[in-house]
Design a protein around this motif. Structure first.
Motif, PDB file in Angstrom:
ATOM      1  N   LEU A   1       0.827  -1.212   0.000  1.00 35.95           N
ATOM      2  CA  LEU A   1       0.000   0.000   0.000  1.00 35.95           C
ATOM      3  C   LEU A   1       0.856   1.254   0.000  1.00 35.95           C
ATOM      4  O   LEU A   1       0.500   2.260  -0.611  1.00 35.95           O
ATOM      5  CB  LEU A   1      -0.926   0.004   1.230  1.00 35.95           C
ATOM      6  CG  LEU A   1      -2.209  -0.817   1.086  1.00 35.95           C
ATOM      7  CD1 LEU A   1      -2.920  -0.929   2.429  1.00 35.95           C
ATOM      8  CD2 LEU A   1      -3.150  -0.209   0.055  1.00 35.95           C
TER       9      LEU A   1
ATOM     10  N   GLY B   1      -0.349   2.098  -3.424  1.00 36.04           N
ATOM     11  CA  GLY B   1      -1.723   2.070  -2.912  1.00 36.04           C
ATOM     12  C   GLY B   1      -2.784   2.223  -3.994  1.00 36.04           C
ATOM     13  O   GLY B   1      -3.691   1.383  -4.112  1.00 36.04           O
TER      14      GLY B   1
ATOM     15  N   MET C   1      -5.633  -0.655  -4.925  1.00 37.82           N
ATOM     16  CA  MET C   1      -7.061  -0.429  -4.703  1.00 37.82           C
ATOM     17  C   MET C   1      -7.832  -0.511  -6.027  1.00 37.82           C
ATOM     18  O   MET C   1      -8.937  -1.056  -6.075  1.00 37.82           O
ATOM     19  CB  MET C   1      -7.305   0.940  -4.037  1.00 37.82           C
ATOM     20  CG  MET C   1      -6.616   1.120  -2.692  1.00 37.82           C
ATOM     21  SD  MET C   1      -6.893  -0.190  -1.490  1.00 37.82           S
ATOM     22  CE  MET C   1      -8.443   0.283  -0.781  1.00 37.82           C
ATOM     23  N   SER C   2      -7.236   0.018  -7.118  1.00 38.47           N
ATOM     24  CA  SER C   2      -7.965  -0.015  -8.396  1.00 38.47           C
ATOM     25  C   SER C   2      -7.992  -1.431  -8.968  1.00 38.47           C
ATOM     26  O   SER C   2      -8.970  -1.846  -9.585  1.00 38.47           O
ATOM     27  CB  SER C   2      -7.372   0.967  -9.410  1.00 38.47           C
ATOM     28  OG  SER C   2      -6.057   0.602  -9.719  1.00 38.47           O
TER      29      SER C   2
ATOM     30  N   CYS D   1     -11.286  -8.158  -3.003  1.00 37.53           N
ATOM     31  CA  CYS D   1     -11.423  -7.463  -1.736  1.00 37.53           C
ATOM     32  C   CYS D   1     -10.075  -7.477  -1.014  1.00 37.53           C
ATOM     33  O   CYS D   1      -9.366  -8.485  -1.033  1.00 37.53           O
ATOM     34  CB  CYS D   1     -12.481  -8.241  -0.959  1.00 37.53           C
ATOM     35  SG  CYS D   1     -12.811  -7.635   0.639  1.00 37.53           S
TER      36      CYS D   1
ATOM     37  N   GLU E   1      -3.846   5.344   2.350  1.00 39.95           N
ATOM     38  CA  GLU E   1      -4.144   4.625   1.112  1.00 39.95           C
ATOM     39  C   GLU E   1      -5.355   3.711   1.262  1.00 39.95           C
ATOM     40  O   GLU E   1      -6.193   3.629   0.369  1.00 39.95           O
ATOM     41  CB  GLU E   1      -2.925   3.805   0.660  1.00 39.95           C
ATOM     42  CG  GLU E   1      -1.700   4.627   0.335  1.00 39.95           C
ATOM     43  CD  GLU E   1      -1.921   5.571  -0.850  1.00 39.95           C
ATOM     44  OE1 GLU E   1      -2.848   5.353  -1.636  1.00 39.95           O
ATOM     45  OE2 GLU E   1      -1.156   6.548  -0.957  1.00 39.95           O
ATOM     46  N   PHE E   2      -5.417   3.000   2.380  1.00 41.66           N
ATOM     47  CA  PHE E   2      -6.489   2.005   2.518  1.00 41.66           C
ATOM     48  C   PHE E   2      -7.844   2.654   2.786  1.00 41.66           C
ATOM     49  O   PHE E   2      -8.859   2.262   2.202  1.00 41.66           O
ATOM     50  CB  PHE E   2      -6.166   0.990   3.626  1.00 41.66           C
ATOM     51  CG  PHE E   2      -7.135  -0.151   3.635  1.00 41.66           C
ATOM     52  CD1 PHE E   2      -6.971  -1.219   2.762  1.00 41.66           C
ATOM     53  CD2 PHE E   2      -8.258  -0.143   4.458  1.00 41.66           C
ATOM     54  CE1 PHE E   2      -7.893  -2.257   2.719  1.00 41.66           C
ATOM     55  CE2 PHE E   2      -9.184  -1.177   4.423  1.00 41.66           C
ATOM     56  CZ  PHE E   2      -8.995  -2.236   3.554  1.00 41.66           C
TER      57      PHE E   2
END
Ligand code: NDP
Length: 387
Positions: free
Chosen positions: A123, A127, A131-132, A140, A222-223
């Motif tokens: 991340l 990050g 995520m993308s 997930c 980031e998360f």
């Protein structure tokens, strides 16, 4: 449920294997390790894994011999790690240490797996990419770092727009009360004496320098998609509260638990349900009191550096992590002292400020790897001059 564990032979990996061995509804697709082939083979036999992979090609024969007659398929090398991540699995533990954990994690997300993410470096370095990739593939990511698991749990049923701030705690490590003069003389053995947690060597030293917490501030941004100003770190020597979430109505929700990573790992394994876990229950009366103090930016500059990196955005996280990994290697090998680690990271980032790619948005693994390599080269050159 089909699961794979990357970094199975490490501290997080061992705790994950411990939990998997207690279950009879798990099929193990792949286990991976580094140089500890003996232990990887033991785990693969015990869990009847289909595949065991060592990250090092020169370890292939050792692993192959250790698994002779077991029926477990054996592979070695970086490409084999990627291929293992491409094997369909419902749940994948990302517990390789360092930037090496990024590529397998991305591949696991690409095949739609639930990624239990201990590898915070993923991340920090990439990050937006992570995520993308998860969003694009309906995959997930579940946080396994105890602080981020704590925040995640405190947010169940809540709206992120109602979050005012997140506070993650740090034990302060073995040098919490040390003067700057003493810190300059700190040895590797002293840095390895974490007061509360038993972890791998690298994260233990990062905890002593607060670089671990610095990575975690970026990981939180980031998360959870929060602004840097919403994320705080506080020293909490007992390591009982892992994180707190402050809401707009003034409420502060804390997550408490013993220093046992099997809670966060087990939560991610059982999510969205909860199941019994073999962790100690807290006796609050025995604990008696909990204390908190502000981190000292003068003795521990890592947190200030991570805020600068968050403001820079783009590839600054990859540069920060790479420089930190080089600094850590230099400290472990005795090339530089404890205090020099932060100086080395700061000088590396400063030397990269004129590179436009430092602040360009992260959109591809290739650019992250390129920045990682550039920062490592820069940091190695600086370390050689500092020693
Ligand atoms: P360890 O050093 O104990 O284990 C690391 C694992 O990664 C081992 O299986 C090791 O193999 C493997 N490995 C090392 N280098 C490579 C490489 N280049 N390529 C592939 N595999 C490699 O680390 P931890 O378990 O302590 O930490 C793992 C991750 O989890 C880190 O990102 C850490 O920050 C994070 N984390 C750890 C916590 C903890 O309590 N330990 C808490 C929260 C987060 P081998 O040993 O066989 O060489």
């Amino acid at each position: 449920m089909q699961v794979s564990v990357f970094g199975a032979t490490g501290s997080i990996g061992e705790s994950t294997v411990d939990l998997l061995l207690r279950r009879d509804d798990i099929e193990v697709v792949a286990l991976t390790g580094g140089r500890n082939c003996v232990r990887l083979a033991e785990q693969a036999r015990a869990l009847r894994a289909k595949l065991a992979v060592t990250a090092h090609e020169d370890c292939y024969t050792e692993l192959k011999e250790a698994l002779a007659g077991s029926g477990v398929e054996v592979a070695a090398g970086t490409d084999a790690l990627i291929a293992a991540a491409e094997r369909p699995a419902d749940w994948v533990m990302s517990a390789i240490v360092g930037a090496a954990g990024l590529a397998p994690g991305l591949r696991a997300l690409a095949q739609g797996a639930t990624l239990a993410l201990a590898n915070k470096e993923s991340l920090v370095t990439a990050g937006p990419l992570l995520m993308s990739e998860a969003a694009r593939n309906g995959a997930c990511i579940l946080p396994v770092d105890s602080e981020h698991s704590a925040v995640f749990q405190a947010l169940v049923g809540e709206e992120i727009s109602q979050v005012e701030r997140v506070i993650i705690t740090a034990s302060g490590g073995p040098f919490r009360d040390w003067s700057k003069t003493d810190l300059a003389q700190a040895t590797l053995a002293q840095a390895m004496q974490h007061p509360n947690w038993s972890m791998g060597q690298r994260i233990t030293i990062d905890s002593a320098s607060l670089f671990n917490k610095a990575l975690e501030l970026i990981e939180t941004r980031e998360f959870f998609g929060l602004e840097p100003a919403q994320i705080e770190a506080v020293i909490h020597p007992q390591s009982i509260i892992h994180a707190l979430v402050g809401f707009r109505d003034g409420a502060l929700m804390a997550h408490l638990g013993p220093p046992d990573m099997r809670h966060a790992i087990g939560y991610a394994l059982n999510w969205p349900k909860r199941r019994d876990l073999p962790v100690a229950r807290l006796d609050l009366a025995q604990i008696g009191s909990l204390s908190f103090e502000a981190p000292d930016p003068d003795r521990f500059p890592a947190l200030r550096l991570s805020r600068e990196v968050m403001e820079l955005r783009g590839h600054a996280g990859a540069a920060f992590n790479a420089a930190k990994e080089v600094a850590l290697d230099a400290f472990i090998s005795g090339q530089i002292g404890f205090v020099a680690m932060a100086e080395l990271v700061e000088h590396t980032i400063d030397s990269l400020l004129s590179e436009s790619c430092l602040t360009e948005p992260v959109s591809a693994l290739e650019t992250v790897v390129a920045m990682d390599q550039m920062a490592r080269e820069r940091a190695r050159g600086l370390a050689a001059r500092m020693s």
